[in-house]
Design a protein around this motif. Structure first.
Motif, mmCIF file in Angstrom:
data_model
loop_
_atom_site.group_PDB
_atom_site.id
_atom_site.type_symbol
_atom_site.label_atom_id
_atom_site.label_comp_id
_atom_site.label_asym_id
_atom_site.label_seq_id
_atom_site.Cartn_x
_atom_site.Cartn_y
_atom_site.Cartn_z
ATOM 1 N N LEU A 129 47.474 42.569 15.034
ATOM 2 C CA LEU A 129 46.486 41.709 14.368
ATOM 3 C C LEU A 129 45.934 40.657 15.324
ATOM 4 C CD1 LEU A 129 48.066 41.107 10.840
ATOM 5 C CD2 LEU A 129 46.356 42.819 11.516
ATOM 6 N N LEU A 130 46.730 40.312 16.327
ATOM 7 C CA LEU A 130 46.304 39.315 17.317
ATOM 8 C C LEU A 130 45.557 39.952 18.495
ATOM 9 C CD1 LEU A 130 49.468 37.050 17.334
ATOM 10 C CD2 LEU A 130 47.258 36.622 16.219
ATOM 11 N N GLY A 131 45.361 41.278 18.438
ATOM 12 C CA GLY A 131 44.542 41.941 19.449
ATOM 13 C C GLY A 131 45.299 42.728 20.492
ATOM 14 N N TYR A 132 46.622 42.766 20.434
ATOM 15 C CA TYR A 132 47.394 43.541 21.404
ATOM 16 C C TYR A 132 47.382 45.009 21.009
ATOM 17 C CZ TYR A 132 49.173 39.113 23.144
ATOM 18 O OH TYR A 132 49.275 37.853 23.676
ATOM 19 N N ASP A 133 47.507 45.875 22.025
ATOM 20 C CA ASP A 133 47.551 47.306 21.762
ATOM 21 C C ASP A 133 48.442 47.970 22.796
ATOM 22 O OD1 ASP A 133 47.066 49.733 20.565
ATOM 23 O OD2 ASP A 133 44.909 49.414 20.448
ATOM 24 N N HIS A 134 48.743 49.249 22.592
ATOM 25 C CA HIS A 134 49.628 49.967 23.503
ATOM 26 C C HIS A 134 49.087 51.344 23.860
ATOM 27 C CE1 HIS A 134 51.084 51.945 19.824
ATOM 28 N NE2 HIS A 134 51.198 50.724 19.318
ATOM 29 N N ILE A 135 47.781 51.487 23.850
ATOM 30 C CA ILE A 135 47.185 52.784 24.210
ATOM 31 C C ILE A 135 47.227 52.997 25.725
ATOM 32 C CG2 ILE A 135 45.062 54.147 24.203
ATOM 33 C CD1 ILE A 135 44.434 52.790 21.474
ATOM 34 N N GLU A 136 46.764 52.026 26.475
ATOM 35 C CA GLU A 136 46.785 52.108 27.942
ATOM 36 C C GLU A 136 48.127 51.596 28.476
ATOM 37 O OE1 GLU A 136 44.371 53.513 29.676
ATOM 38 O OE2 GLU A 136 43.260 53.848 27.809
ATOM 39 N N PRO A 137 48.641 52.194 29.546
ATOM 40 C CA PRO A 137 49.953 51.801 30.068
ATOM 41 C C PRO A 137 50.091 50.297 30.348
ATOM 42 C CG PRO A 137 49.235 53.817 31.120
ATOM 43 C CD PRO A 137 48.082 53.326 30.291
ATOM 44 N N GLU A 138 49.087 49.671 30.925
ATOM 45 C CA GLU A 138 49.186 48.242 31.223
ATOM 46 C C GLU A 138 49.207 47.409 29.943
ATOM 47 O OE1 GLU A 138 49.951 44.907 33.248
ATOM 48 O OE2 GLU A 138 50.031 46.940 34.045
ATOM 49 N N ASP A 139 48.399 47.802 28.959
ATOM 50 C CA ASP A 139 48.393 47.106 27.669
ATOM 51 C C ASP A 139 49.740 47.280 26.962
ATOM 52 O OD1 ASP A 139 45.754 46.347 28.094
ATOM 53 O OD2 ASP A 139 44.942 48.023 26.936
ATOM 54 N N LYS A 140 50.284 48.470 27.067
ATOM 55 C CA LYS A 140 51.582 48.771 26.456
ATOM 56 C C LYS A 140 52.668 47.878 27.053
ATOM 57 C CE LYS A 140 54.567 52.839 26.100
ATOM 58 N NZ LYS A 140 54.577 54.283 26.351
ATOM 59 N N LYS A 141 52.621 47.700 28.370
ATOM 60 C CA LYS A 141 53.606 46.852 29.055
ATOM 61 C C LYS A 141 53.490 45.401 28.577
ATOM 62 C CE LYS A 141 55.004 45.429 33.683
ATOM 63 N NZ LYS A 141 54.710 45.517 35.111
ATOM 64 N N ILE A 142 52.275 44.915 28.463
ATOM 65 C CA ILE A 142 52.046 43.532 28.006
ATOM 66 C C ILE A 142 52.525 43.367 26.568
ATOM 67 C CG2 ILE A 142 50.251 41.843 27.426
ATOM 68 C CD1 ILE A 142 48.683 43.006 29.882
#
Length: 170
Positions: A129-142
């Motif tokens: 809901l705050l805008g985080y996602d895990h589709i891309e590897p770097e986004d997933k890590k964050i």
């Protein structure tokens, strides 16, 4: 943060303790992300049948899942809604829907039980809901780092994280 909670299922006994801990978990995320007291979310606990229907109707995926987030982020300044004079100015973040049955199965599968699984799913979903996602590897890590940060504050972090965890969510 304003949290509206509803348990719309009777297949898994959650109890007041898990509801309180879920509120605590969501408030930890809110504090870590500097959300204001007027940020608002709705959390609904459902069974597999209900989340299957939601998943099929809104995501086009014809199977149950563990959690679904619907981001609203309805900032009243930018909406066409009339201002209430002297009324509250909530910031509607969205809805979190968790399947208690799937949470129970996954808690057993991952060996940490229902409570931790429900808390994890709440944290994970609020981060969406705050805008985080895990589709891309770097986004997933964050996103995973943000989850662990909140779970550490709650005292339930898993240092030896199993990568199946993020792959299994939604």
């Amino acid at each position: 943060m304003i949290i509206y909670f509803e348990n719309d299922q009777d297949k898994v006994e959650l109890g007041e303790y898990i509801e309180k801990r879920l509120h605590d978990a969501l408030n930890v995320v809110a504090k870590l992300h500097d959300l204001t007291d007027d940020a608002e979310i709705d959390v609904t606990i459902v069974d597999d049948e209900a989340i299957h229907e939601i998943n099929r109707d809104y995501r086009g995926i014809d199977r149950p899942t563990d959690v679904i987030s619907f981001a609203l982020d309805d900032d009243l300044e930018d909406s066409d809604e009339p201002d209430l004079i002297g009324g509250p100015e909530e910031h509607l973040l969205g809805d979190i829907i968790i399947s208690a049955e799937t949470a129970q199965r996954q808690g057993e599968e991952f060996g940490h039980g229902l409570e931790r699984e429900i808390l994890y799913l709440g944290v994970h979903s609020l981060l969406h809901l705050l805008g985080y996602d895990h589709i891309e590897p770097e986004d997933k890590k964050i996103m995973r780092q943000k989850e662990e940060e909140a779970l550490r504050v709650l005292g339930i972090a898993e240092e030896n994280f199993d990568e199946r965890r993020v792959e299994g969510v939604h």
